[in-house]
Design a protein around this motif. Structure first.
Motif, PDB file in Angstrom:
ATOM      1  N   GLU A 122       0.802  -1.229   0.000  1.00 32.78           N
ATOM      2  CA  GLU A 122       0.000   0.000   0.000  1.00 32.78           C
ATOM      3  C   GLU A 122       0.833   1.276   0.000  1.00 32.78           C
ATOM      4  O   GLU A 122       0.383   2.310  -0.479  1.00 32.78           O
ATOM      5  CB  GLU A 122      -0.954  -0.011   1.202  1.00 32.78           C
ATOM      6  N   ASN A 123       2.029   1.188   0.518  1.00 34.91           N
ATOM      7  CA  ASN A 123       2.869   2.381   0.637  1.00 34.91           C
ATOM      8  C   ASN A 123       3.644   2.637  -0.657  1.00 34.91           C
ATOM      9  O   ASN A 123       4.868   2.803  -0.647  1.00 34.91           O
ATOM     10  CB  ASN A 123       3.823   2.195   1.827  1.00 34.91           C
ATOM     11  N   THR A 124       2.935   2.619  -1.787  1.00 31.69           N
ATOM     12  CA  THR A 124       3.573   2.844  -3.088  1.00 31.69           C
ATOM     13  C   THR A 124       2.715   3.816  -3.899  1.00 31.69           C
ATOM     14  O   THR A 124       1.498   3.673  -3.958  1.00 31.69           O
ATOM     15  CB  THR A 124       3.732   1.522  -3.877  1.00 31.69           C
ATOM     16  N   ALA A 125       3.352   4.771  -4.506  1.00 33.17           N
ATOM     17  CA  ALA A 125       2.658   5.820  -5.251  1.00 33.17           C
ATOM     18  C   ALA A 125       2.630   5.487  -6.741  1.00 33.17           C
ATOM     19  O   ALA A 125       3.120   4.437  -7.184  1.00 33.17           O
ATOM     20  CB  ALA A 125       3.364   7.153  -5.031  1.00 33.17           C
ATOM     21  N   GLU A 126       2.040   6.377  -7.523  1.00 37.32           N
ATOM     22  CA  GLU A 126       2.005   6.210  -8.977  1.00 37.32           C
ATOM     23  C   GLU A 126       1.901   7.601  -9.607  1.00 37.32           C
ATOM     24  O   GLU A 126       1.296   8.506  -9.021  1.00 37.32           O
ATOM     25  CB  GLU A 126       0.795   5.341  -9.361  1.00 37.32           C
ATOM     26  N   VAL A 127       2.498   7.758 -10.785  1.00 39.95           N
ATOM     27  CA  VAL A 127       2.435   9.024 -11.512  1.00 39.95           C
ATOM     28  C   VAL A 127       1.855   8.766 -12.894  1.00 39.95           C
ATOM     29  O   VAL A 127       2.254   7.809 -13.565  1.00 39.95           O
ATOM     30  CB  VAL A 127       3.845   9.657 -11.664  1.00 39.95           C
ATOM     31  N   TYR A 128       0.894   9.579 -13.313  1.00 40.98           N
ATOM     32  CA  TYR A 128       0.344   9.512 -14.669  1.00 40.98           C
ATOM     33  C   TYR A 128       0.669  10.811 -15.402  1.00 40.98           C
ATOM     34  O   TYR A 128       0.563  11.901 -14.817  1.00 40.98           O
ATOM     35  CB  TYR A 128      -1.188   9.389 -14.646  1.00 40.98           C
ATOM     36  N   LEU A 129       0.999  10.694 -16.666  1.00 42.24           N
ATOM     37  CA  LEU A 129       1.166  11.865 -17.532  1.00 42.24           C
ATOM     38  C   LEU A 129       0.165  11.743 -18.680  1.00 42.24           C
ATOM     39  O   LEU A 129       0.232  10.784 -19.466  1.00 42.24           O
ATOM     40  CB  LEU A 129       2.595  11.915 -18.094  1.00 42.24           C
ATOM     41  N   GLY A 130      -0.759  12.690 -18.763  1.00 42.93           N
ATOM     42  CA  GLY A 130      -1.750  12.662 -19.831  1.00 42.93           C
ATOM     43  C   GLY A 130      -1.098  12.911 -21.184  1.00 42.93           C
ATOM     44  O   GLY A 130      -0.264  13.809 -21.329  1.00 42.93           O
ATOM     45  N   ILE A 131      -1.491  12.116 -22.170  1.00 41.85           N
ATOM     46  CA  ILE A 131      -0.939  12.264 -23.527  1.00 41.85           C
ATOM     47  C   ILE A 131      -2.019  12.731 -24.494  1.00 41.85           C
ATOM     48  O   ILE A 131      -1.783  13.622 -25.308  1.00 41.85           O
ATOM     49  CB  ILE A 131      -0.327  10.930 -23.991  1.00 41.85           C
ATOM     50  N   LYS A 132      -3.204  12.139 -24.404  1.00 42.93           N
ATOM     51  CA  LYS A 132      -4.322  12.522 -25.289  1.00 42.93           C
ATOM     52  C   LYS A 132      -5.643  12.298 -24.577  1.00 42.93           C
ATOM     53  O   LYS A 132      -5.739  11.427 -23.711  1.00 42.93           O
ATOM     54  CB  LYS A 132      -4.322  11.655 -26.554  1.00 42.93           C
ATOM     55  N   GLY A 133      -6.648  13.042 -24.984  1.00 46.31           N
ATOM     56  CA  GLY A 133      -7.984  12.839 -24.449  1.00 46.31           C
ATOM     57  C   GLY A 133      -8.209  13.568 -23.133  1.00 46.31           C
ATOM     58  O   GLY A 133      -7.376  14.371 -22.704  1.00 46.31           O
ATOM     59  N   LYS A 134      -9.351  13.243 -22.523  1.00 50.95           N
ATOM     60  CA  LYS A 134      -9.729  13.905 -21.272  1.00 50.95           C
ATOM     61  C   LYS A 134     -10.353  12.876 -20.341  1.00 50.95           C
ATOM     62  O   LYS A 134     -11.232  12.110 -20.757  1.00 50.95           O
ATOM     63  CB  LYS A 134     -10.792  14.977 -21.526  1.00 50.95           C
ATOM     64  N   GLY A 135      -9.914  12.908 -19.104  1.00 45.74           N
ATOM     65  CA  GLY A 135     -10.488  11.949 -18.165  1.00 45.74           C
ATOM     66  C   GLY A 135     -10.422  12.422 -16.741  1.00 45.74           C
ATOM     67  O   GLY A 135      -9.936  13.511 -16.442  1.00 45.74           O
TER      68      GLY A 135
END
Ligand SMILES: O=P(O)(O)OC[C@H]1O[C@](O)(CO)[C@@H](O)[C@@H]1O
Ligand SMILES: [Fe+2]
Length: 176
Positions: A87-100
């Motif tokens: 549980e003690n783990t993060a995540e990073v997202y980088l948007g490339i296209k679209g919308k959410g």
């Protein structure tokens, strides 16, 4: 393991790691109601291309997720969503296209919605479950990175779900 590079060409994406494809029939239980109009078609809701990296502490898995546009009745296409097993783990997202929207919640009942779109970065801290929702009429595509030993806990979400859902009602995005 040796350093390596991969291509981010979206017309032909393949990182030579796991390729996860989730179709309507695989995940229909996550939606509020079933949609007879999708039963025969069984469309792909989303696919994830992951890097070929050992699932061991120290490594990072990177990925591209393509979440297709569509609705199950009025509910927008979305990912299963999960907590990380570690549980003690993060995540990073980088948007490339679209919308959410990235729906985030903790086991203690905290909830947050983060917008994702081209060039926008979303940080999902440790202990936060995350689910992506495509609220637009084009594929939502984002790059992601998370610790390779994190694992996926789908069971907690299967039991208690996310506290909010995202619908299209009269052309508007409604979070309920
Ligand atoms: O694992 P799920 O909930 O099906 O959704 C996939 C998303 O989560 C991740 O598994 C990352 O933890 C990504 O690969 C992807 O964006
Ligand atoms: Fe994750």
């Amino acid at each position: 393991m040796r350093p390596f590079t991969v291509s981010m060409n979206l017309d032909n994406i393949n990182f030579n790691g796991n390729h996860i494809v989730r179709r309507y029939e695989d995940i229909k239980s996550i939606f509020k109601s079933t949609d007879i109009s999708l039963e025969g078609k069984n469309p792909v809701i989303y696919e994830v291309f992951e890097s070929p990296v050992p699932e061991q502490q120290g490594h990072l898995i990177f990925l591209v997720t393509i979440l297709y546009p569509g609705k199950v009745n009025e509910e927008f296409f979305m990912t299963k969503g999960h907590y990380h097993t570690v549980e003690n783990t993060a995540e990073v997202y980088l948007g490339i296209k679209g919308k959410g929207l990235i729906l985030c919640q903790t086991k203690s009942g905290d909830f947050e919605v983060a917008e994702i779109s081209e060039n926008r970065v979303v940080y999902i801290p440790p202990f936060w479950a995350h689910r992506a929702v495509n609220i637009f009429d084009e594929p939502l595509i984002f790059f992601g990175i998370y610790p390779a030993h994190a694992g996926h806990d789908y069971e907690t979400i299967a039991q208690s779900g996310f506290v909010k859902r995202v619908f299209s009602k009269n052309g508007r995005v409604v979070i309920e």
